[in-house]
Design an enzyme around this catalytic site. Structure first.
Site, PDB file in Angstrom:
ATOM      1  CG  HIS A 249      18.052  41.696  12.557  1.00 11.98           C
ATOM      2  ND1 HIS A 249      19.118  41.578  11.697  1.00 11.98           N
ATOM      3  CD2 HIS A 249      18.075  42.970  13.016  1.00 11.98           C
ATOM      4  CE1 HIS A 249      19.752  42.734  11.632  1.00 11.98           C
ATOM      5  NE2 HIS A 249      19.138  43.597  12.418  1.00 11.98           N
TER       6      HIS A 249
ATOM      7  N   GLY B 104      17.070  45.174  18.137  1.00 10.18           N
ATOM      8  CA  GLY B 104      16.808  46.581  17.857  1.00 10.18           C
ATOM      9  C   GLY B 104      16.966  46.874  16.384  1.00 10.18           C
TER      10      GLY B 104
ATOM     11  CB  SER C 114      19.550  48.513  10.768  1.00 10.38           C
ATOM     12  OG  SER C 114      19.273  47.159  10.484  1.00 10.38           O
ATOM     13  N   GLY C 115      21.212  50.418  12.827  1.00 10.26           N
ATOM     14  CA  GLY C 115      21.719  51.767  13.045  1.00 10.26           C
ATOM     15  C   GLY C 115      21.741  52.211  14.488  1.00 10.26           C
TER      16      GLY C 115
ATOM     17  N   GLY D 121      23.467  50.674  16.843  1.00  5.84           N
ATOM     18  CA  GLY D 121      24.768  50.380  17.450  1.00  5.84           C
ATOM     19  C   GLY D 121      24.896  49.020  18.099  1.00  5.84           C
ATOM     20  CE  LYS D 122      20.783  44.865  15.945  1.00  6.80           C
ATOM     21  NZ  LYS D 122      20.437  46.062  15.148  1.00  6.80           N
ATOM     22  CB  SER D 123      27.747  45.658  15.034  1.00  2.00           C
ATOM     23  OG  SER D 123      26.830  44.842  14.324  1.00  2.00           O
TER      24      SER D 123
ATOM     25  CG  ASP E 171      22.503  40.462  10.073  1.00  2.00           C
ATOM     26  OD1 ASP E 171      21.656  41.312  10.429  1.00  2.00           O
ATOM     27  OD2 ASP E 171      22.544  39.992   8.932  1.00  2.00           O
TER      28      ASP E 171
ATOM     29  NE  ARG F 130      10.476  56.730  36.790  1.00  2.00           N
ATOM     30  CZ  ARG F 130      11.328  57.686  36.421  1.00  2.00           C
ATOM     31  NH1 ARG F 130      11.614  57.860  35.139  1.00  2.00           N
ATOM     32  NH2 ARG F 130      11.896  58.461  37.324  1.00  2.00           N
TER      33      ARG F 130
END
EC number: 2.7.11.-
Length: 301
Positions: free
Chosen positions: A134, A149, A151-152, A154-156, A173, A239
């Site tokens: 995914h 990552g 859902s939600g 902001g990958k798309s 997806d 870092r």
């Protein structure tokens, strides 16, 4: 997998003979050199047979009767498909025997070397073990980036920003991953090719919205970038960038970055910097080591 699948992928190859739909088991073409010399290891052939200049010159030294016998012995092994390169004419005895033994034959103007590479790569991808992941798959600066990552996060939306920056869209997806010669190749399932789902907007056709030149069928996955909500209690973030981290897909280690999502941070810019930095590291350059060396020089002064 049978000859029809091969012909569908290589549609510019000419179909000379239509035979039985025997399953192709092997991911390598065979040249049948041993069989031409009457040394038979198997009772039947389950690989695509490729004949080119070497086979043509070999058969050319015999009279027609012996040539027919040698080809007939190969066809009695019922190969699922025979492909003839530009150096091997598709005519006469071969087509007669192909019809007799129900053998499918494709001919092409490609060289034997190119055919071996093309067909082996195609068969390896189709017959290899698959893993479905995914995420989103984008190609930046020639490197394939698997964006992962929850859902939600902001990958798309990030993918859209990257496409607008001139990068290539491969999949959204659902990512189909294959191990092809120890390289992980990612693509979209055929029915989802070119489509992108954006929360609040719905499904968009990337090739129609951004142009067909911004969409690519597949790419090698060179780096995995996972987006996570910023929480220092849960995640440890790199870092200094001294060493690369890795994740495995189908037994192949791939560079991996964990990126925290925070307000005000433009994720697409971060990803471009990561990929540019990775290309430098893969070429042998390391920013941390250079800084460390300069610090030592300053100490000496």
């Amino acid at each position: 997998m049978n000859w029809k699948d091969v012909h569908k992928n290589f549609s510019n190859y000419k179909l000379e003979s239509v035979g039985r739909e025997k399953e192709i088991i092997s991911n390598r073409v065979t040249r049948t050199g041993l069989e031409f010399a009457d040394f038979f290891v198997h009772k039947d052939l389950k690989a695509v047979v490729l004949w080119g200049n070497d086979e043509y010159l070999y058969l050319k030294q015999f009279d027609e009767k012996l040539v027919k016998e040698k080809i007939e012995k190969i066809f009695q092994l019922t190969p699922p498909l025979v492909v003839l390169s530009r150096s091997f004419p598709a005519k006469g005895i071969i087509l007669e025997l192909a019809k007799k033994y129900d053998i499918s034959i494709l001919s092409t103007k490609e060289s034997s070397a190119d055919l071996t590479n093309y067909i082996n790569t195609f068969l390896t991808e189709k017959l290899s073990k698959k893993e479905y992941l995914h995420g989103n798959l984008i190609e930046l600066f020639g490197l394939g980036v698997l964006l992962m990552g929850k859902s939600g996060l902001g990958k798309s939306e990030t993918s859209i920003e990257l496409i607008k920056h001139g990068h290539m869209f491969i999949a959204d997806d659902a990512i189909v991953c294959s191990n092809v010669f120890n390289k992980i190749i990612g693509r979209a399932p055929k029915r989802f090719f070119g489509f992108l789902e954006v929360r609040g907007l719905g499904i968009i056709n990337a090739s129609r919205v951004f142009g067909i030149e911004k969409v690519k069928e597949s790419t090698q996955i060179n780096v995995i970038i996972e987006l996570v909500e910023f929480d220092p209690k849960v995640h440890t973030f790199e870092r200094l960038g001294k060493d690369l981290q890795y994740k495995e897909i189908l037994g192949v280690k791939i560079p991996y970055y964990l990126i925290p999502i925070t307000p005000g941070k433009k994720t697409s810019d971060m990803i471009e910097v990561i990929v540019a930095q990775l290309k430098l590291m893969l070429s042998g350059y390391n920013s941390f080591k250079e800084m460390e060396e300069k610090s030592m020089e300053d100490d000496d002064e």
